[in-house]
Write a protein that holds these residues in place. Structure first.
Motif, PDB file in Angstrom:
ATOM      1  N   THR A 101       0.978  -1.041  -0.071  1.00 16.68           N
ATOM      2  CA  THR A 101      -0.056  -0.064  -0.164  1.00 16.68           C
ATOM      3  C   THR A 101       0.897   1.261  -0.084  1.00 16.68           C
ATOM      4  OG1 THR A 101      -1.819  -1.056   1.138  1.00 16.68           O
ATOM      5  CG2 THR A 101      -1.782   1.410   1.181  1.00 16.68           C
ATOM      6  N   TRP A 102       0.638   2.149  -0.962  1.00 19.92           N
ATOM      7  CA  TRP A 102       1.320   3.484  -0.867  1.00 19.92           C
ATOM      8  C   TRP A 102       0.581   4.486  -0.207  1.00 19.92           C
ATOM      9  CZ3 TRP A 102       5.610   5.914  -2.116  1.00 19.92           C
ATOM     10  CH2 TRP A 102       5.611   7.258  -2.488  1.00 19.92           C
ATOM     11  N   ILE A 103       1.035   4.903   0.846  1.00 21.97           N
ATOM     12  CA  ILE A 103       0.490   5.963   1.605  1.00 21.97           C
ATOM     13  C   ILE A 103       0.758   7.392   1.196  1.00 21.97           C
ATOM     14  CG2 ILE A 103       0.225   6.979   4.101  1.00 21.97           C
ATOM     15  CD1 ILE A 103       1.259   4.353   5.003  1.00 21.97           C
ATOM     16  N   GLY A 104       0.273   7.703  -0.023  1.00 22.91           N
ATOM     17  CA  GLY A 104       0.028   9.015  -0.639  1.00 22.91           C
ATOM     18  C   GLY A 104      -0.793   9.008  -1.769  1.00 22.91           C
ATOM     19  N   ALA A 206      -7.778  14.821   0.612  1.00 22.25           N
ATOM     20  CA  ALA A 206      -8.939  14.152  -0.040  1.00 22.25           C
ATOM     21  C   ALA A 206      -8.741  12.609   0.052  1.00 22.25           C
ATOM     22  CB  ALA A 206      -8.637  14.554  -1.543  1.00 22.25           C
ATOM     23  N   ASP A 207      -9.977  12.098   0.217  1.00 28.06           N
ATOM     24  CA  ASP A 207     -10.191  10.656   0.213  1.00 28.06           C
ATOM     25  C   ASP A 207     -10.285  10.213  -1.068  1.00 28.06           C
ATOM     26  OD1 ASP A 207     -12.760  10.868  -0.343  1.00 28.06           O
ATOM     27  OD2 ASP A 207     -13.411  10.901   1.757  1.00 28.06           O
ATOM     28  N   ALA A 208     -10.540   8.752  -1.173  1.00 26.05           N
ATOM     29  CA  ALA A 208     -10.685   8.103  -2.396  1.00 26.05           C
ATOM     30  C   ALA A 208     -12.275   8.210  -2.924  1.00 26.05           C
ATOM     31  CB  ALA A 208     -10.143   6.680  -2.349  1.00 26.05           C
ATOM     32  N   HIS A 209     -13.004   8.835  -2.192  1.00 24.44           N
ATOM     33  CA  HIS A 209     -14.460   8.652  -2.508  1.00 24.44           C
ATOM     34  C   HIS A 209     -14.927  10.050  -2.693  1.00 24.44           C
ATOM     35  CE1 HIS A 209     -14.187   5.020  -0.305  1.00 24.44           C
ATOM     36  NE2 HIS A 209     -13.474   5.439   0.635  1.00 24.44           N
ATOM     37  N   GLY A 210     -14.215  11.069  -3.188  1.00 27.86           N
ATOM     38  CA  GLY A 210     -14.723  12.166  -3.632  1.00 27.86           C
ATOM     39  C   GLY A 210     -14.452  13.580  -2.754  1.00 27.86           C
ATOM     40  N   THR A 211     -14.420  13.296  -1.609  1.00 27.66           N
ATOM     41  CA  THR A 211     -14.597  14.382  -0.487  1.00 27.66           C
ATOM     42  C   THR A 211     -13.120  15.185  -0.651  1.00 27.66           C
ATOM     43  OG1 THR A 211     -16.046  13.168   0.764  1.00 27.66           O
ATOM     44  CG2 THR A 211     -14.699  14.976   2.074  1.00 27.66           C
ATOM     45  N   ALA A 253      -7.830  22.669  -7.678  1.00 24.64           N
ATOM     46  CA  ALA A 253      -6.420  21.859  -8.591  1.00 24.64           C
ATOM     47  C   ALA A 253      -6.577  20.825  -8.091  1.00 24.64           C
ATOM     48  CB  ALA A 253      -5.451  22.626  -7.736  1.00 24.64           C
ATOM     49  N   ALA A 254      -6.914  20.223  -6.476  1.00 27.20           N
ATOM     50  CA  ALA A 254      -6.908  18.605  -6.217  1.00 27.20           C
ATOM     51  C   ALA A 254      -7.905  18.002  -6.966  1.00 27.20           C
ATOM     52  CB  ALA A 254      -7.390  18.826  -4.876  1.00 27.20           C
ATOM     53  N   ARG A 255      -9.053  18.379  -7.400  1.00 27.60           N
ATOM     54  CA  ARG A 255     -10.061  17.678  -8.102  1.00 27.60           C
ATOM     55  C   ARG A 255      -9.442  17.287  -9.705  1.00 27.60           C
ATOM     56  NH1 ARG A 255     -13.848  20.951  -5.044  1.00 27.60           N
ATOM     57  NH2 ARG A 255     -14.807  19.648  -3.602  1.00 27.60           N
ATOM     58  N   ALA A 256      -8.760  18.426 -10.208  1.00 24.35           N
ATOM     59  CA  ALA A 256      -8.383  18.396 -11.376  1.00 24.35           C
ATOM     60  C   ALA A 256      -7.482  17.173 -11.623  1.00 24.35           C
ATOM     61  CB  ALA A 256      -7.717  19.874 -11.870  1.00 24.35           C
ATOM     62  N   ILE A 257      -6.539  16.937 -10.549  1.00 21.47           N
ATOM     63  CA  ILE A 257      -5.987  15.848 -11.033  1.00 21.47           C
ATOM     64  C   ILE A 257      -6.098  14.502 -10.314  1.00 21.47           C
ATOM     65  CG2 ILE A 257      -3.563  17.364 -11.299  1.00 21.47           C
ATOM     66  CD1 ILE A 257      -2.895  16.892  -8.452  1.00 21.47           C
ATOM     67  N   GLY A 258      -7.467  14.507  -9.615  1.00 27.24           N
ATOM     68  CA  GLY A 258      -7.813  13.223  -8.970  1.00 27.24           C
ATOM     69  C   GLY A 258      -7.134  12.993  -7.796  1.00 27.24           C
ATOM     70  N   TYR A 259      -6.842  14.052  -6.848  1.00 27.30           N
ATOM     71  CA  TYR A 259      -5.746  13.945  -5.725  1.00 27.30           C
ATOM     72  C   TYR A 259      -6.496  13.038  -4.563  1.00 27.30           C
ATOM     73  CZ  TYR A 259      -1.915  15.198  -3.012  1.00 27.30           C
ATOM     74  OH  TYR A 259      -0.833  15.006  -2.372  1.00 27.30           O
ATOM     75  N   VAL A 260      -5.516  12.228  -3.914  1.00 28.29           N
ATOM     76  CA  VAL A 260      -5.973  11.414  -2.703  1.00 28.29           C
ATOM     77  C   VAL A 260      -4.913  11.585  -1.937  1.00 28.29           C
ATOM     78  CG1 VAL A 260      -6.690   9.230  -1.872  1.00 28.29           C
ATOM     79  CG2 VAL A 260      -7.436   9.755  -4.146  1.00 28.29           C
ATOM     80  N   GLY A 261      -5.233  11.925  -0.668  1.00 26.75           N
ATOM     81  CA  GLY A 261      -4.378  11.830   0.647  1.00 26.75           C
ATOM     82  C   GLY A 261      -3.934  13.410   0.861  1.00 26.75           C
ATOM     83  N   ILE A 304      -2.679   7.749   6.584  1.00 30.41           N
ATOM     84  CA  ILE A 304      -2.654   6.434   6.752  1.00 30.41           C
ATOM     85  C   ILE A 304      -4.144   5.730   6.738  1.00 30.41           C
ATOM     86  CG2 ILE A 304      -2.319   4.308   8.459  1.00 30.41           C
ATOM     87  CD1 ILE A 304       0.096   6.232   9.547  1.00 30.41           C
ATOM     88  N   GLU A 305      -4.899   6.540   7.456  1.00 36.24           N
ATOM     89  CA  GLU A 305      -6.471   6.145   7.203  1.00 36.24           C
ATOM     90  C   GLU A 305      -6.893   6.117   5.892  1.00 36.24           C
ATOM     91  OE1 GLU A 305      -7.552   7.025  11.950  1.00 36.24           O
ATOM     92  OE2 GLU A 305      -8.125   8.298  10.311  1.00 36.24           O
ATOM     93  N   ILE A 306      -6.669   7.313   5.455  1.00 38.94           N
ATOM     94  CA  ILE A 306      -7.118   7.317   3.851  1.00 38.94           C
ATOM     95  C   ILE A 306      -6.624   6.329   3.093  1.00 38.94           C
ATOM     96  CG2 ILE A 306      -7.042   8.722   1.605  1.00 38.94           C
ATOM     97  CD1 ILE A 306      -7.365  11.396   3.727  1.00 38.94           C
ATOM     98  N   ALA A 307      -5.285   6.119   2.963  1.00 38.45           N
ATOM     99  CA  ALA A 307      -4.582   4.698   2.335  1.00 38.45           C
ATOM    100  C   ALA A 307      -5.145   3.410   2.810  1.00 38.45           C
ATOM    101  CB  ALA A 307      -3.272   4.882   2.693  1.00 38.45           C
ATOM    102  N   GLU A 308      -6.251   3.444   3.753  1.00 40.12           N
ATOM    103  CA  GLU A 308      -6.673   2.214   4.220  1.00 40.12           C
ATOM    104  C   GLU A 308      -8.007   2.252   3.625  1.00 40.12           C
ATOM    105  OE1 GLU A 308      -4.949   0.599   8.327  1.00 40.12           O
ATOM    106  OE2 GLU A 308      -6.125   2.444   8.219  1.00 40.12           O
ATOM    107  N   GLY A 309      -8.323   3.311   3.089  1.00 32.31           N
ATOM    108  CA  GLY A 309      -9.964   3.214   2.334  1.00 32.31           C
ATOM    109  C   GLY A 309     -10.770   4.105   3.211  1.00 32.31           C
ATOM    110  N   ALA A 310     -10.430   4.574   4.028  1.00 30.21           N
ATOM    111  CA  ALA A 310     -11.448   5.418   5.153  1.00 30.21           C
ATOM    112  C   ALA A 310     -11.936   6.581   4.202  1.00 30.21           C
ATOM    113  CB  ALA A 310     -10.696   5.749   6.520  1.00 30.21           C
TER     114      ALA A 310
END
Length: 665
Positions: A101-104, A206-211, A253-261, A304-310
């Protein structure tokens, strides 16, 4: 769920990540180069893997070796920290390809922002304001001043200010060399230099669910060599309306590049209120603690929690509370062109610290320390010379600045020069306290004022007296006969006791008498002795008692008091003639690699002319002629490794050369 994290970094950031993992109950794996084998982060991890070698390229920048340690230790995730491979899309992909898992952020987001040139184009398409990007070959047509910037990396490396056409070619060449050395990519570009602007950045999460959360702004305008040294949140120049605009732009800017973390969107804020995109740092920032203190969130834990899918709560991000200011304590000498230092850190103590690497429970006032060093550790030449970050938080900006200045004043840092006095002077400077800062702050106020030692001439004299009395007390305590009798005590006044020190501005000769009427010293008239011990001296003057903490470390005596820290070096009564250095010798100020030699034997040189360029601690350092003259000796060549104190060249002064020619005739 992540079970074990390999931290692909070193120093204070490794310790910061290790702490978050411990609090989450996650196992930890550290890595270390050979010079870092005994570093604090190595001891604090559950297990540590060696990266053979010393240079970053063969250790912390070696993806292959890092992944080998992760596999051997059974880690199932990698946290890159900041710097090194934290913004390397190839490394992020390699981690994922290895089943870890990449934490980033996603590799695609890192790649999109990995080139500042391409990042500008993406941001412009997302309606984020940008400055024009100029080709170095044609940049001069746009007018001056300009800023040359490396397309890859950050941290101020590969950046040059150009104010005249004749400076452009050399600036571009120097920026390319530094970028190639630091990031492996020599690509540079130019943009207009926005003078009088502020450096403002917005923390995004940002999380992987769009927030997407935006956690307000930080101001990082006070910089040396384009590297931040003072950061704070919130900015004194940003009000609610501008803050909303900056946060909207950062979220876009974050949304434009699909940012997570966790990431940071950096802007330049012009005097007229306009702001322009600089870059997206696709990683945790050095200055993240000020946001943690103000918003009460643990950014590393959330990474770390976002990398776990939170999921982040869909509601708005937490509300800010109070103010926080951070300073970066470096082993460097600001008055000598920010010359970095290496060697043993004999003492590192910061009294009054409330938390280390932790998020405070209240707005304060309080003091936080994030440090990668400790007493007895060694600062090497291969890595950045930052010793620690000290952060103060309080309900108001003024209270935070005062608490931080007091914490710095009380710190005991022995063995290496630091920028501590500069940081204290900044925190107490009226313009800073009024919030009047920009990226040209240091030049505008002046290093002659800001880099001046806190201890003035009178403080140096009384500190030297305290050092002499402490050394005399140490001598007597070690004596086999009448050890309790003060050194040099006489019923009738005889010759004075004498000790000579090399001080900050030259030699200080301490003459004093100790007899039945007490202490008499012409160096500090009217000063009386209350008590003297090898490590503590109390003196009284005009009815006020001052306490001096005295520490002997290496070849120096360190005296700490409220008057300012003073470092003195005892001068032996009989000098060793073999240690003399020829007049006109240019010495290497630190270990490093000779990048270029810009002179030759027999050449006539002017005072201040660059003769040799050294690379050390990730930066280029110019060694200049101290006076006009002729190059009598040249002892180095490009590519050569040199030790600190090595004689690079010898300059024969112009007057001496002329006399020699006259005698020959």
């Amino acid at each position: 769920m992540i079970k074990s994290v390999l931290v692909a970094n070193r120093g204070e950031i490794a310790r910061r990540v290790l702490r978050a993992c411990r609090e989450l109950g996650i196992g930890t794996v550290a890595v270390h180069s050979d010079p870092d084998a005994n570093a604090p982060h190595v001891r604090e991890a559950d297990v540590a893997g060696r990266l053979p070698g010393a240079s970053p390229a063969e250790t912390y920048l070696s993806a292959e070796r890092l992944l080998a340690v992760a596999k051997s230790a059974g880690a199932d995730a990698v946290h890159p920290g900041y710097g090194f491979l934290s913004e390397n899309a190839g490394f992020a992909r390699a981690v994922a390809d290895a089943g870890l898992t990449w934490i980033g952020p996603p590799p695609e987001a890192i790649a999109a922002m990995g080139s500042k040139i391409e990042a500008k184009k993406l941001m412009a398409a997302a309606d984020v304001p940008v400055l024009p990007e100029l080709d170095p070959a044609e940049a001069g047509d746009a007018g001056f001043p300009l800023l040359v910037k490396a397309s890859a990396g950050g941290g101020g490396r590969g950046m040059r200010i150009v104010r005249a056409p004749g400076e452009l070619d050399e600036a571009v060449a120097g920026a390319r060399r530094e970028a190639e050395s630091a990031f492996g990519d020599p690509t540079v570009f130019c943009e207009p230099l926005l003078e009088g602007a502020r450096h403002i950045e917005v923390q995004v999460l940002a999380d992987a669910h769009g927030t997407v959360w935006t956690l307000g702004e930080r101001e990082c305008s006070i910089q040396r060599r384009h590297q931040k040294i003072v950061e704070e949140a919130p900015s004194p120049a940003v009000g609610p309306e501008l803050r909303a605009e900056l946060c909207d732009a950062a979220a876009n800017a974050a949304r434009a590049i699909g940012y997570v973390g966790a990431g940071t969107v950096e802007f330049l804020l012009a005097r007229d209120g306009r702001f322009f995109f600089l870059e997206v740092n696709t990683r945790l920032q050095v200055e993240h603690p000020v946001t943690e203190c103000v918003y009460g969130v643990d950014l590393v834990r959330l990474q770390i929690e976002i990398a776990e899918g939170a999921r982040l709560p869909a509601a708005d991000a937490p509300e800010p509370r109070g103010h926080a200011i951070e300073v970066r304590l470096y082993a460097e000498d600001p008055a000598r062109d920010w010359r970095p230092a290496s060697g043993v850190l004999h003492t590192f103590e910061v009294p009054g610290v409330d938390v280390e690497f932790a998020v405070p429970a209240s707005p304060g006032p309080g003091l936080r320390l994030d440090s990668g060093v400790e007493t007895g550790g060694e600062v090497g030449v291969h890595y950045d010379p930052m010793l620690a970050k000290l952060i103060a938080w309080a309900p108001t900006r003024a209270a935070a600045a005062r608490r931080l200045a007091a914490g710095l004043r009380g710190a005991r840092v022995h063995g290496l020069p630091t920028n501590r006095d500069l940081l204290v002077r900044i925190l107490e400077e009226p313009g800073f306290l009024d919030g009047d800062t920009d990226t040209g702050y240091l030049d505008r106020i002046g290093l002659d004022r800001l880099a001046a030692p806190l201890a003035g001439e009178a403080a140096v004299r009384v500190s030297a007296l305290a050092a002499a009395l402490a050394q005399a007390a140490a001598d007597r305590s070690a004596a086999g006969v009448l050890g309790g009798l003060p050194s040099g005590w006489r019923n009738v006044r005889s010759q004075p006791q004498r000790r000579t020190f090399e001080g900050p501005s030259g030699q200080v000769v301490v003459d004093y008498y100790l007899h039945r009427d007490g202490l008499v010293s012409e160096l500090c008239p009217g000063t009386s002795l209350v008590s003297a011990a090898p490590e503590r001296v109390v003196l009284e003057h005009d009815g006020l008692r001052e306490t001096f903490a005295v520490t002997i470390a290496g070849d120096a005596v360190h005296v700490d008091s409220r008057l300012g820290a003073v470092t003195l070096r005892p001068v032996p009564r009989f000098a060793d003639p073999s240690g003399r250095i020829a007049p006109g010798s240019l010495l290497a100020p630190m270990p490093g690699t000779v990048v270029r030699v810009e002179t030759e034997p027999g050449a006539d040189v002017a005072a201040g002319q660059t003769l040799v360029v050294l690379e050390a601690m990730k930066m280029e350092h110019r060694i200049a002629a101290p006076s006009a003259g002729t190059v009598a000796e040249l002892n180095v060549a490009a590519g050569q490794q040199v030790e600190s104190g090595a004689v690079l060249a010898v300059i024969e002064a112009s007057g001496k050369a002329a006399d020699t020619e006259g005698n020959a005739e």
